[in-house]
Motif scaffolding. Structure first.
Motif, PDB file in Angstrom:
ATOM      1  N   THR A   1       0.580  -1.246  -0.310  1.00 41.87           N
ATOM      2  CA  THR A   1      -0.303  -0.011   0.698  1.00 41.87           C
ATOM      3  C   THR A   1       0.788   1.144  -0.032  1.00 41.87           C
ATOM      4  O   THR A   1       1.844   1.145   0.263  1.00 41.87           O
ATOM      5  CB  THR A   1      -1.022  -0.294   1.354  1.00 41.87           C
ATOM      6  N   THR A   2       0.431   2.079  -0.166  1.00 40.28           N
ATOM      7  CA  THR A   2       0.614   3.396  -0.232  1.00 40.28           C
ATOM      8  C   THR A   2       1.592   4.009   1.862  1.00 40.28           C
ATOM      9  O   THR A   2       2.778   4.796   1.686  1.00 40.28           O
ATOM     10  CB  THR A   2       0.047   4.967  -0.486  1.00 40.28           C
ATOM     11  N   HIS A   3       0.434   3.260   2.250  1.00 38.38           N
ATOM     12  CA  HIS A   3       1.286   3.224   3.804  1.00 38.38           C
ATOM     13  C   HIS A   3       2.203   2.658   3.463  1.00 38.38           C
ATOM     14  O   HIS A   3       3.277   3.430   4.568  1.00 38.38           O
ATOM     15  CB  HIS A   3      -0.029   2.886   4.334  1.00 38.38           C
ATOM     16  N   GLU A   4       2.565   1.416   3.328  1.00 38.51           N
ATOM     17  CA  GLU A   4       3.815   0.266   3.316  1.00 38.51           C
ATOM     18  C   GLU A   4       4.933   1.216   2.580  1.00 38.51           C
ATOM     19  O   GLU A   4       5.868   1.676   3.329  1.00 38.51           O
ATOM     20  CB  GLU A   4       3.308  -0.420   3.258  1.00 38.51           C
ATOM     21  N   ALA A   5       4.664   1.618   1.440  1.00 37.77           N
ATOM     22  CA  ALA A   5       5.901   2.538   0.979  1.00 37.77           C
ATOM     23  C   ALA A   5       6.010   3.378   1.312  1.00 37.77           C
ATOM     24  O   ALA A   5       8.190   4.052   1.670  1.00 37.77           O
ATOM     25  CB  ALA A   5       5.538   3.340  -0.400  1.00 37.77           C
ATOM     26  N   LEU A   6       5.444   4.553   2.418  1.00 36.92           N
ATOM     27  CA  LEU A   6       5.689   5.761   2.819  1.00 36.92           C
ATOM     28  C   LEU A   6       6.467   4.890   4.640  1.00 36.92           C
ATOM     29  O   LEU A   6       7.335   6.267   4.433  1.00 36.92           O
ATOM     30  CB  LEU A   6       5.298   5.921   3.138  1.00 36.92           C
ATOM     31  N   GLU A   7       5.941   4.436   4.661  1.00 38.10           N
ATOM     32  CA  GLU A   7       6.690   3.790   5.870  1.00 38.10           C
ATOM     33  C   GLU A   7       7.581   2.949   6.064  1.00 38.10           C
ATOM     34  O   GLU A   7       8.980   2.956   6.990  1.00 38.10           O
ATOM     35  CB  GLU A   7       5.725   2.652   7.197  1.00 38.10           C
ATOM     36  N   HIS A   8       8.525   2.483   5.073  1.00 43.22           N
ATOM     37  CA  HIS A   8       9.599   1.304   4.590  1.00 43.22           C
ATOM     38  C   HIS A   8      10.689   1.823   3.972  1.00 43.22           C
ATOM     39  O   HIS A   8      11.278   1.477   3.028  1.00 43.22           O
ATOM     40  CB  HIS A   8       8.451   0.252   4.108  1.00 43.22           C
ATOM     41  N   CYS A   9      10.334   3.320   3.827  1.00 44.40           N
ATOM     42  CA  CYS A   9      11.400   3.841   3.075  1.00 44.40           C
ATOM     43  C   CYS A   9      13.422   3.950   3.193  1.00 44.40           C
ATOM     44  O   CYS A   9      13.303   3.714   4.776  1.00 44.40           O
ATOM     45  CB  CYS A   9      11.306   5.601   2.985  1.00 44.40           C
ATOM     46  N   ILE A  10      13.845   3.504   2.639  1.00 45.05           N
ATOM     47  CA  ILE A  10      15.375   2.948   3.293  1.00 45.05           C
ATOM     48  C   ILE A  10      16.193   4.398   3.730  1.00 45.05           C
ATOM     49  O   ILE A  10      16.362   5.102   2.078  1.00 45.05           O
ATOM     50  CB  ILE A  10      15.952   2.204   2.472  1.00 45.05           C
ATOM     51  N   THR A  11      16.357   4.789   5.039  1.00 40.35           N
ATOM     52  CA  THR A  11      17.107   5.719   5.235  1.00 40.35           C
ATOM     53  C   THR A  11      18.564   5.627   6.072  1.00 40.35           C
ATOM     54  O   THR A  11      19.083   7.345   6.031  1.00 40.35           O
ATOM     55  CB  THR A  11      15.808   7.179   5.918  1.00 40.35           C
ATOM     56  N   HIS A  12      18.556   5.207   6.396  1.00 40.93           N
ATOM     57  CA  HIS A  12      20.074   4.723   7.037  1.00 40.93           C
ATOM     58  C   HIS A  12      20.269   3.331   6.963  1.00 40.93           C
ATOM     59  O   HIS A  12      19.209   2.162   6.464  1.00 40.93           O
ATOM     60  CB  HIS A  12      20.266   4.827   8.139  1.00 40.93           C
ATOM     61  N   THR A  13      21.504   2.951   6.923  1.00 43.93           N
ATOM     62  CA  THR A  13      21.959   1.357   6.987  1.00 43.93           C
ATOM     63  C   THR A  13      22.544   1.104   8.495  1.00 43.93           C
ATOM     64  O   THR A  13      23.411   1.789   9.051  1.00 43.93           O
ATOM     65  CB  THR A  13      22.214   0.136   5.750  1.00 43.93           C
ATOM     66  N   ASP A  14      22.803  -0.421   8.034  1.00 42.01           N
ATOM     67  CA  ASP A  14      23.642  -0.866   9.538  1.00 42.01           C
ATOM     68  C   ASP A  14      23.952  -2.445   8.552  1.00 42.01           C
ATOM     69  O   ASP A  14      22.916  -3.213   9.292  1.00 42.01           O
ATOM     70  CB  ASP A  14      23.081  -0.185  10.943  1.00 42.01           C
ATOM     71  N   VAL A  15      25.359  -2.568   8.919  1.00 42.38           N
ATOM     72  CA  VAL A  15      25.670  -3.758   8.558  1.00 42.38           C
ATOM     73  C   VAL A  15      26.874  -4.290   9.650  1.00 42.38           C
ATOM     74  O   VAL A  15      27.619  -3.504   9.584  1.00 42.38           O
ATOM     75  CB  VAL A  15      25.989  -4.289   7.343  1.00 42.38           C
ATOM     76  N   PRO A  16      26.021  -4.729  11.061  1.00 44.37           N
ATOM     77  CA  PRO A  16      27.301  -4.907  12.091  1.00 44.37           C
ATOM     78  C   PRO A  16      28.514  -5.670  11.243  1.00 44.37           C
ATOM     79  O   PRO A  16      29.630  -5.078  12.417  1.00 44.37           O
ATOM     80  CB  PRO A  16      26.710  -5.236  13.362  1.00 44.37           C
ATOM     81  N   ALA A  17      28.370  -6.987  10.796  1.00 41.51           N
ATOM     82  CA  ALA A  17      30.090  -7.391   9.764  1.00 41.51           C
ATOM     83  C   ALA A  17      30.445  -6.740   9.853  1.00 41.51           C
ATOM     84  O   ALA A  17      31.756  -7.185   9.261  1.00 41.51           O
ATOM     85  CB  ALA A  17      29.196  -8.502   9.678  1.00 41.51           C
ATOM     86  N   LEU A  18      30.710  -5.473   9.726  1.00 38.51           N
ATOM     87  CA  LEU A  18      31.226  -4.482   8.569  1.00 38.51           C
ATOM     88  C   LEU A  18      31.400  -3.246   9.065  1.00 38.51           C
ATOM     89  O   LEU A  18      31.071  -2.602   9.643  1.00 38.51           O
ATOM     90  CB  LEU A  18      30.354  -4.149   6.890  1.00 38.51           C
ATOM     91  N   PRO A  19      32.507  -2.841   8.719  1.00 34.69           N
ATOM     92  CA  PRO A  19      32.947  -1.165   9.129  1.00 34.69           C
ATOM     93  C   PRO A  19      32.040  -0.368   9.028  1.00 34.69           C
ATOM     94  O   PRO A  19      31.024  -0.889   7.757  1.00 34.69           O
ATOM     95  CB  PRO A  19      34.754  -0.519   8.922  1.00 34.69           C
ATOM     96  N   GLU A  20      31.923   0.862   9.361  1.00 40.98           N
ATOM     97  CA  GLU A  20      30.571   1.701   9.447  1.00 40.98           C
ATOM     98  C   GLU A  20      31.373   2.257   8.166  1.00 40.98           C
ATOM     99  O   GLU A  20      32.129   2.555   7.705  1.00 40.98           O
ATOM    100  CB  GLU A  20      31.713   2.717  10.768  1.00 40.98           C
ATOM    101  N   PRO A  21      29.939   3.179   7.614  1.00 39.28           N
ATOM    102  CA  PRO A  21      30.214   3.050   6.323  1.00 39.28           C
ATOM    103  C   PRO A  21      29.943   4.792   5.811  1.00 39.28           C
ATOM    104  O   PRO A  21      29.833   5.402   7.137  1.00 39.28           O
ATOM    105  CB  PRO A  21      28.050   2.626   5.461  1.00 39.28           C
ATOM    106  N   TYR A  22      30.960   5.406   5.040  1.00 38.43           N
ATOM    107  CA  TYR A  22      30.559   6.197   4.522  1.00 38.43           C
ATOM    108  C   TYR A  22      29.408   6.866   4.187  1.00 38.43           C
ATOM    109  O   TYR A  22      28.539   6.414   3.243  1.00 38.43           O
ATOM    110  CB  TYR A  22      31.977   6.328   3.496  1.00 38.43           C
ATOM    111  N   LYS A  23      28.921   8.183   4.824  1.00 39.00           N
ATOM    112  CA  LYS A  23      28.068   8.516   4.507  1.00 39.00           C
ATOM    113  C   LYS A  23      27.604   9.985   4.209  1.00 39.00           C
ATOM    114  O   LYS A  23      28.061  10.718   4.077  1.00 39.00           O
ATOM    115  CB  LYS A  23      26.509   8.368   6.237  1.00 39.00           C
TER     116      LYS A  23
END
Length: 317
Positions: free
Chosen positions: A6-28
């Motif tokens: 739904t439109t609501h789900e699309a708005l709710e699940h935008c990718i605004t930041h990432t986190d992968v604990p097994a890898l070094p901190e990304p350049y943002k």
């Protein structure tokens, strides 16, 4: 991953930041998050963040990252015979594996029309932009006699700043031989981008290029001919609209800047960044999707990720 939502789900699940604990901190960056994978490769994640006037909006745009990443991949493929590109593989709509390059600290904008920043300079009665003379007697959105190249320094924080070719060379920011190679590549890339756009009924107005060196070879990095790095007019009716002094119908981020200006924001001190209403966020998504479809000739098929960090970890590990 799902394409039913739904439109609501699309708005709710935008990718605004990432986190992968097994890898070094990304350049943002403003839009991208970059993970070092080894000495030669990077994992580049294109998020749904959107920026204007060097400010990141608090609200993201659904599927913007997927559109940009896939449009960049399409456009890199179109120009790879002109200059080497940093693309190794696109493993997910939001994720590109790329060569790890030494970044050239100058970005170049090629402009074929008096629009946007160039027009703002011109209407303030300035006729020189980045050391390039602009002819008298032009109106907004008029075509230049030939495309001009306007460089800017790449700021780690805050505003990129206009700079002239003379300053680049006198300050030894880029060596003369490399600068000549960059200029030649930029104009050839713009010529190709103009041709690809024209085939789809669009005019490439202006665009930004960023370069790096990979094992000493000039390499095109970041993105190419996307909505975030480029401005497009609709070819059909351009001449008529100019003759009448009407605004041009365009596909670019300029409409976001115009919306912000209407809400009293240009990134100046003391101004308050407005929130983007949900309806406007979906309008922005539709504009991005329209350009993707016009430029590629393919239907954009959004994919909803409810747990993107988990998927990203599996991809990058």
């Amino acid at each position: 991953m799902s394409s039913d939502f739904t439109t609501h789900e699309a708005l709710e699940h935008c990718i605004t930041h990432t986190d992968v604990p097994a890898l070094p901190e990304p350049y943002k960056g403003k839009v991208r998050e970059v993970y070092p994978l080894d000495n030669d490769r990077l994992g580049i994640v294109v998020t749904d963040r959107i920026s204007a006037f060097d400010h990141i909006m608090r609200q993201a745009i659904p599927f913007k990252g997927q559109i940009l990443n896939q449009l960049a991949a399409f456009s890199f493929e179109k120009v790879k015979d002109i200059v080497a590109t940093h693309i190794i593989d696109v493993l997910h709509p939001n994720v590109t594996i790329a060569k790890k390059c030494e970044t050239v600290p100058i970005e170049v904008v090629v402009r074929a029309y008096l629009t946007g920043h160039a027009w703002r300079v011109y209407k303030s009665d300035e006729r020189t932009l980045c050391g390039v003379e602009m002819p008298d007697g032009l109106n907004e959105h008029d075509k230049f006699p030939s495309p001009i190249l306007t460089p800017a320094t790449k700021a780690l924080e805050g505003h990129d700043e206009d700079i002239s070719e003379e300053e680049i060379l006198s300050r030894k920011i880029v060596e003369p031989a490399l600068w000549n190679e960059i200029k030649e590549a930029a104009f050839r890339l713009f010529e190709r981008g103009t041709k690809v756009a024209a085939e789809q009924g669009l005019i490439l107005v202006d665009t930004k290029y960023e370069f790096g060196l990979y094992k000493g070879e000039l390499t095109l990095i970041d993105e190419v001919h996307t909505t975030d790095s480029s401005r497009y007019f609709y070819k059909d009716g351009y001449e008529e609209r100019q003759a009448k002094g009407e605004g041009q119908k365009q596909l670019s981020k300029e409409f976001l800047r115009e919306w912000l200006m209407k809400h009293d924001f240009q990134g100046l001190e003391g101004q308050t960044l407005p929130d983007l209403p949900d309806e406007f966020r979906m309008e922005v998504y539709n504009r991005y999707a329209e350009l993707f479809e016009m430029l590629t000739g393919n239907k954009f098929k959004p994919v909803l990720e409810k747990n993107f960090n988990k998927t990203l970890g599996e991809i990058l590990r």
